[in-house]
Scaffold this active site. Structure first.
Site, short mmCIF file in Angstrom:
data_model
loop_
_atom_site.label_atom_id
_atom_site.label_comp_id
_atom_site.label_asym_id
_atom_site.label_seq_id
_atom_site.Cartn_x
_atom_site.Cartn_y
_atom_site.Cartn_z
CD GLU A 1 -2.89 1.32 2.45
OE1 GLU A 1 -2.77 0.35 3.09
OE2 GLU A 1 -3.62 2.36 2.48
CE LYS B 1 3.15 0.08 4.82
NZ LYS B 1 2.58 0.12 3.57
NE ARG C 1 4.10 -7.50 10.80
CZ ARG C 1 3.37 -6.76 9.86
NH1 ARG C 1 2.39 -7.25 9.28
NH2 ARG C 1 3.86 -5.75 9.54
P1 ATP Z 1 2.78 -2.11 7.93
O1 ATP Z 1 2.02 -2.80 9.24
O2 ATP Z 1 4.27 -1.85 8.17
O3 ATP Z 1 1.88 -0.82 7.47
P2 ATP Z 1 1.66 -3.48 5.85
O4 ATP Z 1 1.41 -5.04 5.77
O5 ATP Z 1 0.44 -2.78 6.25
O6 ATP Z 1 2.69 -3.14 6.99
P3 ATP Z 1 1.75 -3.40 3.16
O7 ATP Z 1 2.24 -2.09 2.31
O8 ATP Z 1 0.30 -3.86 3.00
O9 ATP Z 1 2.05 -3.08 4.60
O10 ATP Z 1 2.71 -4.65 2.93
C1 ATP Z 1 2.93 -5.07 1.56
C2 ATP Z 1 3.23 -6.68 1.74
O11 ATP Z 1 4.42 -6.62 2.51
C3 ATP Z 1 2.15 -7.49 2.30
O12 ATP Z 1 2.03 -8.50 1.64
C4 ATP Z 1 2.65 -7.63 3.58
O13 ATP Z 1 2.25 -8.77 4.19
C5 ATP Z 1 3.81 -7.74 3.57
N1 ATP Z 1 4.70 -6.87 4.95
C6 ATP Z 1 4.57 -6.04 5.65
N2 ATP Z 1 5.37 -6.13 6.62
C7 ATP Z 1 5.84 -7.30 6.79
C8 ATP Z 1 6.80 -7.81 7.74
N3 ATP Z 1 7.11 -7.26 8.88
N4 ATP Z 1 7.34 -9.03 7.52
C9 ATP Z 1 7.01 -9.49 6.37
N5 ATP Z 1 6.09 -9.07 5.38
C10 ATP Z 1 5.50 -7.92 5.38
MG MG Z 2 -0.35 -1.00 7.07
MG MG Z 3 -1.50 -3.98 4.21
#
Ligand code: ATP
Ligand code: MG
Ligand code: MG
Length: 557
Positions: free
Chosen positions: A33, A269, A259
């Protein structure tokens, strides 16, 4: 490491290939995202998705999952693109956007309404939460659940046409308000947002919820293995419900992995954005940030990050990875790839009284002690030398054992200037405050590449010539947090455990001649100090060098 890390996703894919589950194809996607910069956790997902596609000669899409326009921006899109490229991966085909599927997603929402499987609900968000029930209690049906298909079609169209205010109503899937899985209790699928979108402008004022957009986007793109993190495990039944209740062109499957969490840092983020917004750090790419761009600026190589992701493996069990593993990965890489150089970070003046003013003597040192192919470097010596303040002591500590012996300079003692002569300290000059400001030393001309005769130097220290060295600013970075789990205590915030010494700026540093005009991102091992990288803000007028990581074995004091 010799232990092969597990990757259960690869096992699943190999079974699927054997059983011809997706017609023998493997298509993955990385779906960020664009609401922040990528961090080390995303690197794990990138390596997994792109790496899996590479391994099985499949495809991997880059898809911006842009369904929350309020929090997203082009700046984030651009940074994500450049971070993925820097890591060394290439997506298949065009860059994709969930927003490009908004027309199709809208038609599928209409399809659900026509099948009696979705309805417009006027409950306020608070009321909806109340009706939802809890883990121990079933929910209650919304009073709007039995609206006719015609009424729902007309209301949904009005939603689309902007006839309602935000929060006035929403479209919900009609599934089961008593389902043990809360995600199946008539989840919202479209909400009203009168917000301009960075891709679609003001075309839409209703936007699909993640759960409604994600699986269908996977289906549109022919994704076979939709890999996400474990917190989406509970969403899988809903993912499957949409896929099974819509005329989608393919049947993707969702798999979850744990994760990445690293100690001494945070990988969220939202929280990283708070550090940026409150100016705790200098920006998303501050070298203390666990973002890809921060790690890059810190001096990490793409190879080291990929190797780290390989080392940690892919499993379904949550665990916290030691920051030391990431640091070990960059040390391993730089140990073999970074040329050696000398840099004095906190200089103490040494005058070689038996060397004439104006004389330059040049020494050839290997750029790398174990790699001849990296060639030689030239280091010049003059009468005025700078050594590390720490490498001189007026009164040597009494050694507890042989190992504790003082290995540096002291009055009357000798040390070797690395790659050059042995010097002996004859006189210590102090200022009015009693601080040592200069050492008067003599060098022994017979000791270039030879042992001195009749005496033994304490050890070897690094040095530069005052005239021939390059002034620089060295930024000594350390971990951003003092606590292993900055987020782990309800009684304090991660903001309460910031390391006050995460950045120490040394403005009087001097590097050896060869670093003049060193380009941004060139990396060095400064002997006895650690690994360093030239900052992108550096210029030939103002050399700026970042400490990437300390040496594994610090010399004994
Ligand atoms: P955050 O919680 O930091 O906002 P998010 O999962 O909302 O992270 P996205 O932009 O949706 O962020 O993530 C893109 C991809 O990266 C998704 O498939 C997510 O599952 C993966 N991802 C995000 N954080 C991690 C992590 N700490 N370890 C492994 N994969 C991750
Ligand atoms: Mg998020
Ligand atoms: Mg997400």
């Amino acid at each position: 490491s010799s232990l092969k890390p597990t990757n259960f996703i690869h096992q699943i894919i190999e079974d699927d290939l054997k059983n011809n589950v997706h017609g023998g194809s493997v298509v993955t996607r990385f779906p960020p995202e664009p609401n922040g910069y990528l961090h080390i956790g995303h690197a794990k997902s990138i390596c997994l998705n792109f790496g899996t596609a590479e391994k099985y000669q499949g495809a991997c899409h880059l898809r911006f999952d842009d369904t929350n326009p309020e929090k997203e921006s082009q700046e984030y899109i651009d940074s994500i693109i450049s971070d993925i490229q820097w890591l060394g991966y290439e997506w298949t085909g065009e860059i994709r956007y969930t927003s490009a599927y908004f027309d199709q997603l809208y038609l599928w929402a209409v399809h659900l309404i026509k099948e009696g499987k979705a309805y417009v609900c006027d409950l306020s968000p608070e009321e909806a939460r109340e009706y939802r029930g809890s883990f121990s209690e079933p929910g209650k049906n919304s009073p709007y659940r039995d609206r006719t298909i015609e009424e729902n079609l007309s209301l949904f169209e009005k939603m689309k046409n902007g006839e309602f205010a935000e929060g006035e109503c929403a479209l919900r899937a009609k599934i089961d308000m008593a389902a043990p899985n809360m995600n199946l209790r008539d989840p919202m699928i479209y909400r009203i947002l009168h917000t301009n979108h960075h891709q679609t402008g003001d075309k839409w004022c209703i936007y699909p919820i993640y759960d409604f957009a994600h699986g269908q986007s996977d289906a549109i793109e022919g994704i076979t293995h939709s890999i996400c993190t474990l917190e989406f495990e509970d969403h899988r039944p809903l993912y499957d419900w949409f896929i099974n209740n819509l005329p989608v062109p393919a049947k993707p499957r969702q798999y979850e992995f744990s994760r990445l969490e690293l100690n001494y840092t945070i990988t969220s983020k939202r929280k990283l954005k708070q550090l940026v917004d409150e100016q705790i750090v200098a920006g998303w790419n501050d070298p203390r940030m666990p973002t890809i761009s921060g790690l890059r600026r810190r001096g990490y190589t793409p190879e080291s990050i990929r190797r780290f992701c390989d080392m940690i493996g892919v499993t379904r069990s949550n665990g916290i990875v030691d920051m030391g593993m990431l640091e070990a990965a960059i040390r391993d890489d730089l140990d073999s790839s970074a040329p050696r150089a000398m840099c004095v970070t906190q200089p103490l003046k040494v005058t070689l009284t038996n060397m004439a003013e104006g004389v330059e003597e040049w020494f050839e040192l290997p750029a790398h002690p174990k790699d001849e192919s990296m060639g030689m470097r030239k280091v010049g010596l003059t009468r005025n030398v700078l050594i590390e303040q720490e490498d001189f002591i007026e009164e040597k500590p009494v050694p507890k054992n042989k190992k504790d012996k003082w290995k540096r300079l002291a009055p009357g003692d000798s040390v070797r200037l690395r790659g050059a002569y042995v010097i002996t300290c004859n006189e210590v000059i102090k200022n009015e405050a009693g601080e040592v400001i200069e050492l008067l030393c003599t060098y022994d001309p017979a000791t270039n590449g030879a042992n001195p005769e009749g005496y033994k130097p304490n050890g070897v220290i690094h040095w530069v010539s005052e005239e021939l060295s390059v002034p620089c600013e060295v930024r000594m970075y350390d971990r951003l947090f003092t606590e292993a789990n900055p987020d782990g205590d309800k009684n304090r915030s991660f903001m309460d455990c910031l390391n006050p010494e995460s950045l120490v700026v040394l403005k009087e540093a001097r590097a050896e001649t060869g670093l003049r005009d060193a380009p941004a991102e060139s990396r060095y091992q400064f002997e006895r100090m650690g690994y360093f990288s030239v900052d992108p803000d550096s210029s030939s007028e103002h050399l700026i060098i970042n400490r990437t990581v300390t040496l594994r074995d610090s010399w004994s004091k």
